[in-house]
Design a protein around this motif. Structure first.
Motif, mmCIF file in Angstrom:
data_model
loop_
_atom_site.group_PDB
_atom_site.id
_atom_site.type_symbol
_atom_site.label_atom_id
_atom_site.label_comp_id
_atom_site.label_asym_id
_atom_site.label_seq_id
_atom_site.Cartn_x
_atom_site.Cartn_y
_atom_site.Cartn_z
ATOM 1 N N ASN A 17 -7.714 -22.358 -82.903
ATOM 2 C CA ASN A 17 -8.884 -22.211 -83.782
ATOM 3 C C ASN A 17 -8.476 -22.049 -85.240
ATOM 4 O OD1 ASN A 17 -10.807 -22.464 -81.831
ATOM 5 N ND2 ASN A 17 -11.436 -20.329 -81.830
ATOM 6 N N ALA A 18 -7.468 -21.226 -85.487
ATOM 7 C CA ALA A 18 -7.037 -20.997 -86.871
ATOM 8 C C ALA A 18 -6.598 -22.309 -87.517
ATOM 9 C CB ALA A 18 -5.912 -19.972 -86.905
ATOM 10 N N LEU A 19 -5.857 -23.118 -86.783
ATOM 11 C CA LEU A 19 -5.424 -24.409 -87.321
ATOM 12 C C LEU A 19 -6.608 -25.359 -87.489
ATOM 13 C CD1 LEU A 19 -2.122 -24.902 -85.311
ATOM 14 C CD2 LEU A 19 -2.339 -24.404 -87.749
ATOM 15 N N LYS A 20 -7.500 -25.323 -86.522
ATOM 16 C CA LYS A 20 -8.659 -26.214 -86.543
ATOM 17 C C LYS A 20 -9.530 -25.985 -87.783
ATOM 18 C CE LYS A 20 -10.488 -26.652 -82.536
ATOM 19 N NZ LYS A 20 -11.240 -26.401 -81.292
ATOM 20 N N PHE A 21 -9.632 -24.728 -88.213
ATOM 21 C CA PHE A 21 -10.520 -24.396 -89.329
ATOM 22 C C PHE A 21 -9.775 -24.218 -90.647
ATOM 23 C CE2 PHE A 21 -13.055 -23.500 -85.622
ATOM 24 C CZ PHE A 21 -14.265 -24.045 -85.978
ATOM 25 N N SER A 22 -8.489 -24.584 -90.681
ATOM 26 C CA SER A 22 -7.705 -24.490 -91.911
ATOM 27 C C SER A 22 -7.609 -25.852 -92.576
ATOM 28 C CB SER A 22 -6.288 -23.983 -91.603
ATOM 29 O OG SER A 22 -6.329 -22.651 -91.169
ATOM 30 N N SER A 23 -7.645 -25.840 -93.889
ATOM 31 C CA SER A 23 -7.514 -27.076 -94.665
ATOM 32 C C SER A 23 -6.051 -27.346 -94.954
ATOM 33 C CB SER A 23 -8.277 -26.939 -95.987
ATOM 34 O OG SER A 23 -9.648 -26.777 -95.728
ATOM 35 N N PRO A 24 -5.717 -28.609 -95.249
ATOM 36 C CA PRO A 24 -4.339 -28.913 -95.632
ATOM 37 C C PRO A 24 -3.891 -28.001 -96.773
ATOM 38 C CG PRO A 24 -5.555 -30.931 -95.277
ATOM 39 C CD PRO A 24 -6.560 -29.799 -95.212
ATOM 40 N N GLY A 25 -2.676 -27.496 -96.650
ATOM 41 C CA GLY A 25 -2.146 -26.563 -97.639
ATOM 42 C C GLY A 25 -2.458 -25.114 -97.314
ATOM 43 N N GLY A 26 -3.368 -24.903 -96.358
ATOM 44 C CA GLY A 26 -3.708 -23.543 -95.950
ATOM 45 C C GLY A 26 -2.598 -22.934 -95.117
ATOM 46 N N ARG A 27 -2.695 -21.620 -94.932
ATOM 47 C CA ARG A 27 -1.683 -20.905 -94.157
ATOM 48 C C ARG A 27 -2.324 -20.184 -92.976
ATOM 49 N NH1 ARG A 27 0.824 -17.594 -99.034
ATOM 50 N NH2 ARG A 27 -1.409 -17.452 -99.397
ATOM 51 N N VAL A 28 -1.547 -20.110 -91.893
ATOM 52 C CA VAL A 28 -1.946 -19.375 -90.682
ATOM 53 C C VAL A 28 -0.779 -18.462 -90.330
ATOM 54 C CG1 VAL A 28 -2.456 -19.575 -88.218
ATOM 55 C CG2 VAL A 28 -3.473 -21.191 -89.824
ATOM 56 N N TRP A 29 -1.080 -17.205 -90.020
ATOM 57 C CA TRP A 29 -0.052 -16.233 -89.662
ATOM 58 C C TRP A 29 -0.226 -15.797 -88.224
ATOM 59 C CZ3 TRP A 29 -2.475 -16.327 -94.302
ATOM 60 C CH2 TRP A 29 -1.686 -16.309 -95.459
ATOM 61 N N LEU A 30 0.889 -15.572 -87.560
ATOM 62 C CA LEU A 30 0.924 -14.979 -86.218
ATOM 63 C C LEU A 30 1.837 -13.770 -86.332
ATOM 64 C CD1 LEU A 30 0.361 -15.000 -83.162
ATOM 65 C CD2 LEU A 30 2.315 -16.547 -82.913
ATOM 66 N N GLU A 31 1.322 -12.599 -85.979
ATOM 67 C CA GLU A 31 2.119 -11.384 -86.105
ATOM 68 C C GLU A 31 1.723 -10.368 -85.054
ATOM 69 O OE1 GLU A 31 1.374 -10.499 -90.189
ATOM 70 O OE2 GLU A 31 -0.722 -10.043 -89.867
ATOM 71 N N ALA A 32 2.525 -9.338 -84.923
ATOM 72 C CA ALA A 32 2.253 -8.299 -83.925
ATOM 73 C C ALA A 32 2.608 -6.941 -84.514
ATOM 74 C CB ALA A 32 3.065 -8.547 -82.657
ATOM 75 N N GLY A 33 2.048 -5.919 -83.917
ATOM 76 C CA GLY A 33 2.341 -4.556 -84.322
ATOM 77 C C GLY A 33 2.038 -3.613 -83.179
ATOM 78 N N ALA A 34 2.433 -2.378 -83.347
ATOM 79 C CA ALA A 34 2.207 -1.392 -82.293
ATOM 80 C C ALA A 34 1.814 -0.057 -82.904
ATOM 81 C CB ALA A 34 3.454 -1.234 -81.441
ATOM 82 N N GLU A 35 0.953 0.628 -82.201
ATOM 83 C CA GLU A 35 0.562 1.992 -82.501
ATOM 84 C C GLU A 35 0.702 2.753 -81.189
ATOM 85 O OE1 GLU A 35 -3.435 1.922 -83.963
ATOM 86 O OE2 GLU A 35 -2.912 0.726 -85.711
ATOM 87 N N PRO A 36 0.680 4.068 -81.236
ATOM 88 C CA PRO A 36 0.778 4.799 -79.964
ATOM 89 C C PRO A 36 -0.324 4.358 -78.987
ATOM 90 C CG PRO A 36 1.061 6.296 -81.813
ATOM 91 C CD PRO A 36 0.653 4.962 -82.387
ATOM 92 N N GLY A 37 0.095 3.874 -77.817
ATOM 93 C CA GLY A 37 -0.844 3.478 -76.770
ATOM 94 C C GLY A 37 -1.436 2.096 -76.913
ATOM 95 N N GLU A 38 -1.072 1.348 -77.976
ATOM 96 C CA GLU A 38 -1.679 0.031 -78.187
ATOM 97 C C GLU A 38 -0.730 -0.920 -78.898
ATOM 98 O OE1 GLU A 38 -5.949 -0.619 -79.454
ATOM 99 O OE2 GLU A 38 -4.910 -1.321 -81.250
#
Length: 190
Positions: free
Chosen positions: A95-116
């Motif tokens: 979806n992120a790629l589908k709705f991004s225009s040429p030159g746009g950026r998409v990020w994939l990242e992760a993080g953690a908090e206690p219990g999640e």
């Protein structure tokens, strides 16, 4: 091949991929009612899974002229169903790629908090209105924004993500401001 032939081949490839994707999404919806019985919990190393998923989307991003970036991905292992989690993340990236225009950026990242643990997909697309944010997870619902490269939208991707997260006992949230992109976050209990 001539340039015209290359363009025709690319249109045929996109149409075939779109049909295949639609069939897979419909099958996912049908199968999601029984996923609870089929969930296979295993240790999932997000720091390995997320780069692997990103690699699967690099060609699509390159063809569209979108920059796919991996943000912070700490060493995280959680107990989950790898296939279902991969499907949810892939739907968000698609979806992120589908709705991004040429030159746009998409990020994939992760993080953690206690219990999640959180997995985030952010884009610089058109964003989603507050009204659309209230309904985007419903089956066959499409937001007002249109894909930027003529891609098809079935209105099933986010519905499937929500169903998967329900089966994994997690949630999916959306933060967006029209004109400033969108951020989808998968919240997974540890």
């Amino acid at each position: 091949f001539t340039e015209e032939q290359r363009k025709a081949i690319e249109r045929i490839r996109k149409a075939a991929a779109g049909g295949d994707q639609l069939i897979n999404r419909i099958l996912d919806v049908e199968a999601s009612d029984v996923n609870r019985k089929r969930i296979q919990l295993e240790p999932v190393r997000l720091h390995e899974l997320l780069p692997e998923i990103a690699r699967n989307f690099h060609l699509e991003a390159d063809m569209k002229g979108v920059i796919l970036l991996k943000g912070s991905i700490p060493v995280i292992t959680l107990l989950s169903d790898r296939q279902l989690l991969e499907r949810a993340i892939s739907n968000l990236l698609s979806n992120a790629l589908k709705f991004s225009s040429p030159g746009g950026r998409v990020w994939l990242e992760a993080g953690a908090e206690p219990g999640e643990v959180q997995v985030k997909v952010r884009d610089e697309g058109p964003g989603i209105s507050p009204e659309d944010q209230r309904k985007i997870f419903a089956q066959y619902t499409r937001a007002d924004a249109s894909p930027t490269g003529g891609e098809k939208s079935t209105g099933l991707g986010l519905f499937i993500v929500q169903r998967i997260m329900h089966e994994l006992q997690g949630t999916v949230t959306c933060r967006s401001t029209p004109g400033e992109g969108a951020e989808f976050t998968l919240h997974l209990r540890t």
